[in-house]
Design a protein around this motif. Structure first.
Motif, mmCIF file in Angstrom:
data_model
loop_
_atom_site.group_PDB
_atom_site.id
_atom_site.type_symbol
_atom_site.label_atom_id
_atom_site.label_comp_id
_atom_site.label_asym_id
_atom_site.label_seq_id
_atom_site.Cartn_x
_atom_site.Cartn_y
_atom_site.Cartn_z
ATOM 1 N N LEU A 1 -15.709 -0.232 -41.543
ATOM 2 C CA LEU A 1 -17.037 -0.314 -41.919
ATOM 3 C C LEU A 1 -17.630 -1.028 -42.738
ATOM 4 N N SER A 2 -18.948 -1.170 -42.998
ATOM 5 C CA SER A 2 -19.420 -1.844 -44.092
ATOM 6 C C SER A 2 -20.697 -0.656 -44.494
ATOM 7 N N LYS A 3 -21.089 -0.831 -45.800
ATOM 8 C CA LYS A 3 -21.953 -0.003 -46.403
ATOM 9 C C LYS A 3 -23.097 0.275 -45.778
ATOM 10 N N GLU A 4 -23.599 -0.731 -44.850
ATOM 11 C CA GLU A 4 -24.952 -0.599 -44.111
ATOM 12 C C GLU A 4 -24.612 0.386 -43.076
ATOM 13 N N ASP A 5 -23.474 0.549 -42.420
ATOM 14 C CA ASP A 5 -23.137 1.560 -41.480
ATOM 15 C C ASP A 5 -23.261 3.062 -41.870
ATOM 16 N N PHE A 6 -23.358 3.422 -42.950
ATOM 17 C CA PHE A 6 -23.330 4.785 -43.335
ATOM 18 C C PHE A 6 -24.724 5.289 -43.686
ATOM 19 N N LYS A 7 -25.011 6.788 -43.339
ATOM 20 C CA LYS A 7 -26.156 7.468 -43.766
ATOM 21 C C LYS A 7 -25.808 8.678 -44.427
ATOM 22 N N GLU B 1 -29.837 17.885 -47.390
ATOM 23 C CA GLU B 1 -30.759 18.838 -46.928
ATOM 24 C C GLU B 1 -30.367 20.171 -47.402
ATOM 25 N N LYS B 2 -31.256 20.853 -48.364
ATOM 26 C CA LYS B 2 -30.704 22.222 -49.036
ATOM 27 C C LYS B 2 -29.540 22.004 -49.617
ATOM 28 N N ASN B 3 -28.356 22.774 -49.323
ATOM 29 C CA ASN B 3 -27.216 22.546 -50.022
ATOM 30 C C ASN B 3 -26.103 22.117 -49.224
ATOM 31 N N ILE B 4 -26.663 21.232 -48.063
ATOM 32 C CA ILE B 4 -25.699 20.472 -47.144
ATOM 33 C C ILE B 4 -25.682 19.071 -47.241
ATOM 34 N N LEU B 5 -24.750 18.407 -47.540
ATOM 35 C CA LEU B 5 -24.481 16.977 -47.733
ATOM 36 C C LEU B 5 -23.990 16.468 -46.631
ATOM 37 N N THR B 6 -24.472 15.611 -45.957
ATOM 38 C CA THR B 6 -24.273 15.016 -44.477
ATOM 39 C C THR B 6 -23.803 13.437 -44.566
ATOM 40 N N VAL B 7 -22.685 13.119 -44.274
ATOM 41 C CA VAL B 7 -22.319 11.692 -44.247
ATOM 42 C C VAL B 7 -21.938 11.277 -42.967
ATOM 43 N N SER B 8 -22.655 10.128 -42.320
ATOM 44 C CA SER B 8 -22.339 9.884 -41.127
ATOM 45 C C SER B 8 -22.217 8.515 -40.986
ATOM 46 N N ALA B 9 -21.684 7.676 -40.035
ATOM 47 C CA ALA B 9 -21.561 6.431 -39.767
ATOM 48 C C ALA B 9 -21.386 6.006 -38.190
ATOM 49 N N GLU B 10 -22.234 4.777 -37.908
ATOM 50 C CA GLU B 10 -22.167 4.363 -36.871
ATOM 51 C C GLU B 10 -22.017 2.997 -36.605
ATOM 52 N N LYS B 11 -21.119 2.406 -35.885
ATOM 53 C CA LYS B 11 -20.590 1.017 -35.855
ATOM 54 C C LYS B 11 -20.694 0.416 -34.209
ATOM 55 N N LYS B 12 -21.553 -0.359 -33.988
ATOM 56 C CA LYS B 12 -21.498 -0.945 -32.802
ATOM 57 C C LYS B 12 -20.902 -2.142 -32.786
ATOM 58 N N PHE C 1 -18.063 -3.084 -24.961
ATOM 59 C CA PHE C 1 -18.971 -2.286 -25.901
ATOM 60 C C PHE C 1 -17.869 -1.382 -26.558
ATOM 61 N N SER C 2 -18.126 -1.305 -27.762
ATOM 62 C CA SER C 2 -17.231 -0.320 -28.582
ATOM 63 C C SER C 2 -18.166 0.301 -29.589
ATOM 64 N N TYR C 3 -18.164 1.809 -29.669
ATOM 65 C CA TYR C 3 -18.941 2.357 -30.485
ATOM 66 C C TYR C 3 -18.151 3.486 -31.223
ATOM 67 N N ASN C 4 -18.296 3.405 -32.545
ATOM 68 C CA ASN C 4 -17.539 4.309 -33.385
ATOM 69 C C ASN C 4 -18.548 4.908 -34.181
ATOM 70 N N ALA C 5 -18.479 6.389 -34.231
ATOM 71 C CA ALA C 5 -19.233 6.907 -34.884
ATOM 72 C C ALA C 5 -18.559 8.401 -35.560
ATOM 73 N N PHE C 6 -19.164 8.855 -36.605
ATOM 74 C CA PHE C 6 -18.735 10.230 -37.066
ATOM 75 C C PHE C 6 -19.821 10.915 -37.890
ATOM 76 N N THR C 7 -19.529 12.181 -38.116
ATOM 77 C CA THR C 7 -20.739 12.908 -38.635
ATOM 78 C C THR C 7 -19.815 13.983 -39.805
ATOM 79 N N ARG C 8 -19.698 13.970 -40.915
ATOM 80 C CA ARG C 8 -18.840 15.045 -41.854
ATOM 81 C C ARG C 8 -19.929 15.862 -42.728
ATOM 82 N N THR C 9 -19.950 16.992 -42.482
ATOM 83 C CA THR C 9 -20.934 17.796 -43.613
ATOM 84 C C THR C 9 -20.137 18.666 -44.497
#
Length: 146
Positions: A61-67, A71-82, A97-105
């Motif tokens: 991934l690249s650093k632009e893929d991460f979000k 919010e409150k006390n929840i840290l959410t890390v997600s990424a999506e790469k097309k 087409f290939s989509y890779n995505a994940f979300t961790r809280t």
């Protein structure tokens, strides 16, 4: 005394064994399991006196893929790469087409200073440094005996 019966390594969920073997072979097929399994990155979490360190293994991934959001006390890390690849052969055009995505809280403790969270991405590892509040840091002092 209660007598408990064991299946000696056999799966027995009340169904016909042939019935479960058919579904096991379909659901455990490598073609299906590779396509439908959720791929979330492995995480290391460490705590020091002044901050928490969170490391996510997310190669390719690249650093632009991460979000990253809090919010409150929840840290959410997600990424999506097309990823799109296109090739031409004779009269046919082929697209894949290939989509890779994940979300961790992560639930952050009350001792975290939400204004001091830093993130860096190098060599396929996303590193988050989450600072602690001053009052939450371990303070040591020497006590004299009177």
């Amino acid at each position: 005394m209660t007598l408990v019966k064991f299946a000696n390594g056999q799966k027995n969920n009340g169904l016909n064994p042939l019935f479960t073997d058919v579904f096991d072979s379909i659901l455990n097929d490598t073609f299906l399991s590779e396509r439908f399994t959720a791929k979330t990155p492995a995480v290391n979490i460490a705590e020091t006196e002044n901050e928490f360190h969170i490391e996510l293994a997310a190669p390719g991934l690249s650093k632009e893929d991460f979000k990253i959001s809090v919010e409150k006390n929840i840290l959410t890390v997600s990424a999506e790469k097309k990823a799109e690849t296109e090739g031409t052969d004779k009269k046919y055009s082929k697209k894949e087409f290939s989509y890779n995505a994940f979300t961790r809280t992560f639930t952050l403790p009350e001792s975290v200073d939400y204004t001091k969270i830093d993130a860096t991405y190098t060599d396929g590892i996303l590193k988050l440094n989450v600072a602690k509040k001053e009052e939450a840091k371990i303070q040591t002092r020497e006590i004299s005996v009177k």
